[in-house]
Design a protein around this motif. Structure first.
Motif, PDB file in Angstrom:
ATOM      1  N   ILE A   1       7.462 -93.541 -52.298  1.00 39.73           N
ATOM      2  CA  ILE A   1       6.338 -93.858 -51.408  1.00 39.73           C
ATOM      3  C   ILE A   1       6.492 -95.266 -50.853  1.00 39.73           C
ATOM      4  O   ILE A   1       6.267 -95.514 -49.655  1.00 39.73           O
ATOM      5  CB  ILE A   1       5.008 -93.712 -52.169  1.00 39.73           C
ATOM      6  CG1 ILE A   1       4.763 -92.235 -52.511  1.00 39.73           C
ATOM      7  CG2 ILE A   1       3.846 -94.257 -51.342  1.00 39.73           C
ATOM      8  CD1 ILE A   1       3.638 -92.018 -53.471  1.00 39.73           C
ATOM      9  N   ARG A   2       6.886 -96.204 -51.710  1.00 41.66           N
ATOM     10  CA  ARG A   2       7.098 -97.583 -51.255  1.00 41.66           C
ATOM     11  C   ARG A   2       8.183 -97.626 -50.176  1.00 41.66           C
ATOM     12  O   ARG A   2       8.037 -98.309 -49.163  1.00 41.66           O
ATOM     13  CB  ARG A   2       7.485 -98.451 -52.455  1.00 41.66           C
ATOM     14  CG  ARG A   2       7.971 -99.851 -52.111  1.00 41.66           C
ATOM     15  CD  ARG A   2       6.958-100.703 -51.435  1.00 41.66           C
ATOM     16  NE  ARG A   2       5.737-100.846 -52.208  1.00 41.66           N
ATOM     17  CZ  ARG A   2       4.715-101.625 -51.831  1.00 41.66           C
ATOM     18  NH1 ARG A   2       4.789-102.300 -50.708  1.00 41.66           N
ATOM     19  NH2 ARG A   2       3.635-101.693 -52.575  1.00 41.66           N
ATOM     20  N   ASN A   3       9.261 -96.914 -50.386  1.00 42.53           N
ATOM     21  CA  ASN A   3      10.340 -96.884 -49.392  1.00 42.53           C
ATOM     22  C   ASN A   3       9.869 -96.273 -48.076  1.00 42.53           C
ATOM     23  O   ASN A   3      10.258 -96.721 -46.992  1.00 42.53           O
ATOM     24  CB  ASN A   3      11.539 -96.104 -49.931  1.00 42.53           C
ATOM     25  CG  ASN A   3      12.262 -96.852 -51.036  1.00 42.53           C
ATOM     26  OD1 ASN A   3      12.162 -98.067 -51.146  1.00 42.53           O
ATOM     27  ND2 ASN A   3      12.975 -96.119 -51.881  1.00 42.53           N
ATOM     28  N   ALA A   4       9.034 -95.240 -48.169  1.00 44.82           N
ATOM     29  CA  ALA A   4       8.507 -94.611 -46.958  1.00 44.82           C
ATOM     30  C   ALA A   4       7.615 -95.580 -46.185  1.00 44.82           C
ATOM     31  O   ALA A   4       7.698 -95.681 -44.954  1.00 44.82           O
ATOM     32  CB  ALA A   4       7.723 -93.342 -47.324  1.00 44.82           C
ATOM     33  N   LEU A   5       6.770 -96.313 -46.900  1.00 46.27           N
ATOM     34  CA  LEU A   5       5.898 -97.292 -46.246  1.00 46.27           C
ATOM     35  C   LEU A   5       6.715 -98.415 -45.620  1.00 46.27           C
ATOM     36  O   LEU A   5       6.420 -98.882 -44.509  1.00 46.27           O
ATOM     37  CB  LEU A   5       4.892 -97.852 -47.258  1.00 46.27           C
ATOM     38  CG  LEU A   5       3.872 -96.854 -47.806  1.00 46.27           C
ATOM     39  CD1 LEU A   5       3.023 -97.512 -48.883  1.00 46.27           C
ATOM     40  CD2 LEU A   5       2.984 -96.323 -46.688  1.00 46.27           C
ATOM     41  N   ASP A   6       7.747 -98.872 -46.342  1.00 43.07           N
ATOM     42  CA  ASP A   6       8.617 -99.924 -45.802  1.00 43.07           C
ATOM     43  C   ASP A   6       9.307 -99.457 -44.525  1.00 43.07           C
ATOM     44  O   ASP A   6       9.510-100.234 -43.590  1.00 43.07           O
ATOM     45  CB  ASP A   6       9.668-100.323 -46.836  1.00 43.07           C
ATOM     46  CG  ASP A   6       9.085-101.162 -47.971  1.00 43.07           C
ATOM     47  OD1 ASP A   6       7.929-101.609 -47.846  1.00 43.07           O
ATOM     48  OD2 ASP A   6       9.790-101.355 -48.979  1.00 43.07           O
ATOM     49  N   ALA A   7       9.695 -98.171 -44.497  1.00 46.70           N
ATOM     50  CA  ALA A   7      10.442 -97.649 -43.354  1.00 46.70           C
ATOM     51  C   ALA A   7       9.602 -97.621 -42.079  1.00 46.70           C
ATOM     52  O   ALA A   7      10.123 -97.849 -40.986  1.00 46.70           O
ATOM     53  CB  ALA A   7      10.957 -96.246 -43.674  1.00 46.70           C
ATOM     54  N   VAL A   8       8.311 -97.354 -42.195  1.00 40.85           N
ATOM     55  CA  VAL A   8       7.466 -97.264 -40.996  1.00 40.85           C
ATOM     56  C   VAL A   8       6.799 -98.588 -40.647  1.00 40.85           C
ATOM     57  O   VAL A   8       6.308 -98.758 -39.521  1.00 40.85           O
ATOM     58  CB  VAL A   8       6.382 -96.173 -41.154  1.00 40.85           C
ATOM     59  CG1 VAL A   8       7.010 -94.828 -41.411  1.00 40.85           C
ATOM     60  CG2 VAL A   8       5.393 -96.524 -42.267  1.00 40.85           C
ATOM     61  N   ALA A   9       6.793 -99.547 -41.593  1.00 40.88           N
ATOM     62  CA  ALA A   9       6.103-100.816 -41.359  1.00 40.88           C
ATOM     63  C   ALA A   9       6.586-101.557 -40.115  1.00 40.88           C
ATOM     64  O   ALA A   9       5.773-102.136 -39.384  1.00 40.88           O
ATOM     65  CB  ALA A   9       6.233-101.710 -42.590  1.00 40.88           C
ATOM     66  N   PRO A  10       7.901-101.589 -39.809  1.00 39.97           N
ATOM     67  CA  PRO A  10       8.334-102.325 -38.617  1.00 39.97           C
ATOM     68  C   PRO A  10       7.773-101.790 -37.310  1.00 39.97           C
ATOM     69  O   PRO A  10       7.795-102.484 -36.297  1.00 39.97           O
ATOM     70  CB  PRO A  10       9.874-102.157 -38.652  1.00 39.97           C
ATOM     71  CG  PRO A  10      10.195-101.914 -40.084  1.00 39.97           C
ATOM     72  CD  PRO A  10       9.043-101.095 -40.579  1.00 39.97           C
ATOM     73  N   PHE A  11       7.251-100.549 -37.288  1.00 39.15           N
ATOM     74  CA  PHE A  11       6.727 -99.964 -36.067  1.00 39.15           C
ATOM     75  C   PHE A  11       5.249-100.291 -35.855  1.00 39.15           C
ATOM     76  O   PHE A  11       4.688 -99.976 -34.808  1.00 39.15           O
ATOM     77  CB  PHE A  11       6.921 -98.447 -36.093  1.00 39.15           C
ATOM     78  CG  PHE A  11       8.357 -98.030 -36.191  1.00 39.15           C
ATOM     79  CD1 PHE A  11       9.164 -97.998 -35.070  1.00 39.15           C
ATOM     80  CD2 PHE A  11       8.917 -97.708 -37.424  1.00 39.15           C
ATOM     81  CE1 PHE A  11      10.501 -97.616 -35.170  1.00 39.15           C
ATOM     82  CE2 PHE A  11      10.248 -97.335 -37.525  1.00 39.15           C
ATOM     83  CZ  PHE A  11      11.043 -97.299 -36.397  1.00 39.15           C
ATOM     84  N   GLY A  12       4.614-100.919 -36.843  1.00 38.02           N
ATOM     85  CA  GLY A  12       3.208-101.259 -36.731  1.00 38.02           C
ATOM     86  C   GLY A  12       2.987-102.532 -35.933  1.00 38.02           C
ATOM     87  O   GLY A  12       3.919-103.269 -35.612  1.00 38.02           O
ATOM     88  N   ASN A  13       1.742-102.807 -35.600  1.00 39.23           N
ATOM     89  CA  ASN A  13       1.374-104.018 -34.884  1.00 39.23           C
ATOM     90  C   ASN A  13       0.813-105.041 -35.858  1.00 39.23           C
ATOM     91  O   ASN A  13      -0.007-104.722 -36.712  1.00 39.23           O
ATOM     92  CB  ASN A  13       0.321-103.708 -33.810  1.00 39.23           C
ATOM     93  CG  ASN A  13       0.866-102.805 -32.724  1.00 39.23           C
ATOM     94  OD1 ASN A  13       2.007-102.963 -32.295  1.00 39.23           O
ATOM     95  ND2 ASN A  13       0.052-101.851 -32.272  1.00 39.23           N
ATOM     96  N   GLY A  14       1.264-106.284 -35.715  1.00 37.49           N
ATOM     97  CA  GLY A  14       0.750-107.347 -36.562  1.00 37.49           C
ATOM     98  C   GLY A  14       1.426-107.383 -37.916  1.00 37.49           C
ATOM     99  O   GLY A  14       2.182-106.487 -38.296  1.00 37.49           O
ATOM    100  N   VAL A  15       1.151-108.442 -38.656  1.00 37.79           N
ATOM    101  CA  VAL A  15       1.719-108.635 -39.990  1.00 37.79           C
ATOM    102  C   VAL A  15       0.690-108.175 -41.001  1.00 37.79           C
ATOM    103  O   VAL A  15      -0.352-108.802 -41.183  1.00 37.79           O
ATOM    104  CB  VAL A  15       2.093-110.117 -40.222  1.00 37.79           C
ATOM    105  CG1 VAL A  15       2.636-110.311 -41.632  1.00 37.79           C
ATOM    106  CG2 VAL A  15       3.116-110.573 -39.188  1.00 37.79           C
TER     107      VAL A  15
END
Length: 302
Positions: A78-92
């Protein structure tokens, strides 16, 4: 996957790891009945009993032991999945889990993390302390995202980036008469209050003291830098500590620091898994630590 609830799995894992429903509730900042209900719902979903009481401890049944063995990989996936999509989000935003030694946690990281949280309020940063070996194992298992730890260390799975040198100082009560640099022979003649064994810091200090040609037996070994400073300030002995810990005003009983001869110190490094996804939040934390280490904040040599 339908019907599984990650909160229920985490509640169950915490009860098993801590041996107590109340301890699991405290970890998650929930009520004990809420944790009990999560575990009960999970048992109902699986159709097996997962927890049994043995004396005052909550222990896993054989079925519970089998399930607990799979929760670590589930959490990492789950952590890896969240890390994988995080760069596509807006903001930090998101979560960054930091591991470090106790001294850096007290004297270095607070100002760094306070500045990051001020600039990026949606970023959730958690900190866990321990010796270098413990932190490395957690990073390798992806239970921490980044470490700020004392070298030396070796791991093929990790990217190791030295960022800061922290010289050690001999410390004495404020009224002590020692002048100038202090040698291993001089320190060996004094009652010593040292950091407990098992840390890289203690290993470095022991190696330096052995240059006196004799084995040193501390009068006290403690796991708290602040406790060591208090005892030294009260005149109960001398010690050797990283310079970042010897800051005026940190102790009610002031201590004075003197350089070591020969000089000795530690190298601090940032460590991450080589395959770790560098999310925006993780990049901010990494760069913040590096910037602070290269600034006056990271060059505290009283």
């Amino acid at each position: 996957m339908r019907g599984f609830n990650l909160d229920q799995l985490q509640a169950f894992a915490d009860v098993v790891d801590l041996g107590s429903f109340s301890a699991a509730a405290a970890r998650q900042n929930l009520s004990q009945p809420a944790i009990s209900q999560q575990v009960k719902l999970l048992e109902t979903r699986l159709g097996v009993r997962l927890i049994e009481r043995i004396g005052k401890r909550a222990m896993p049944t054989p079925a519970g032991q089998a399930l607990r063995a799979h929760i670590g990989p589930i959490d990492r996936a789950i952590r890896n999945a969240l890390d994988a999509v995080a760069p596509f989000g807006n903001g930090v935003k998101g979560q960054v889990r930091v591991g470090c030694g106790a001294t850096a946690c007290i004297y270095f990281l607070p100002a760094v993390l306070a500045g990051i949280q001020r600039d990026y309020p949606d970023l959730d940063i958690s900190v866990k302390t321990g010796n270098t070996g413990d932190m490395i194992r957690l990073i390798e298992n992806n239970e921490l995202d980044i470490g700020f730890v004392t070298l030396p260390l070796a791991s093929r799975a990790l990217e190791i980036t030295p960022v800061m040198k922290d010289p050690f100082l001999a410390i004495f009560a404020a009224d002590h008469s020692v002048q100038g640099p202090v040698s291993p022979d001089e320190m060996a003649e004094m009652p010593l209050v040292l950091f407990e064994q098992g840390s890289n810091t203690r290993t470095l200090v022991d190696a330096w003291l052995r240059k006196a040609g004799r084995r040193v037996h501390p009068v006290m070994e403690l796991g708290s830098v602040e406790a060591i400073k208090e005892l030294v300030g009260a005149g109960l002995g001398a010690s050797i500590l990283p310079s970042m810990a010897v800051i005026d005003g940190r102790s009610n009983l002031p201590v004075r620091g003197r350089p070591l001869e020969p000089a000795m110190g530690r190298d601090l490094a940032i460590v991450m898994r080589r395959d770790k996804t560098l999310t925006q939040g993780l990049r901010v934390v990494r760069d913040g630590i590096i910037a602070a280490a290269n600034s006056d904040l990271g060059q505290n040599n009283p």
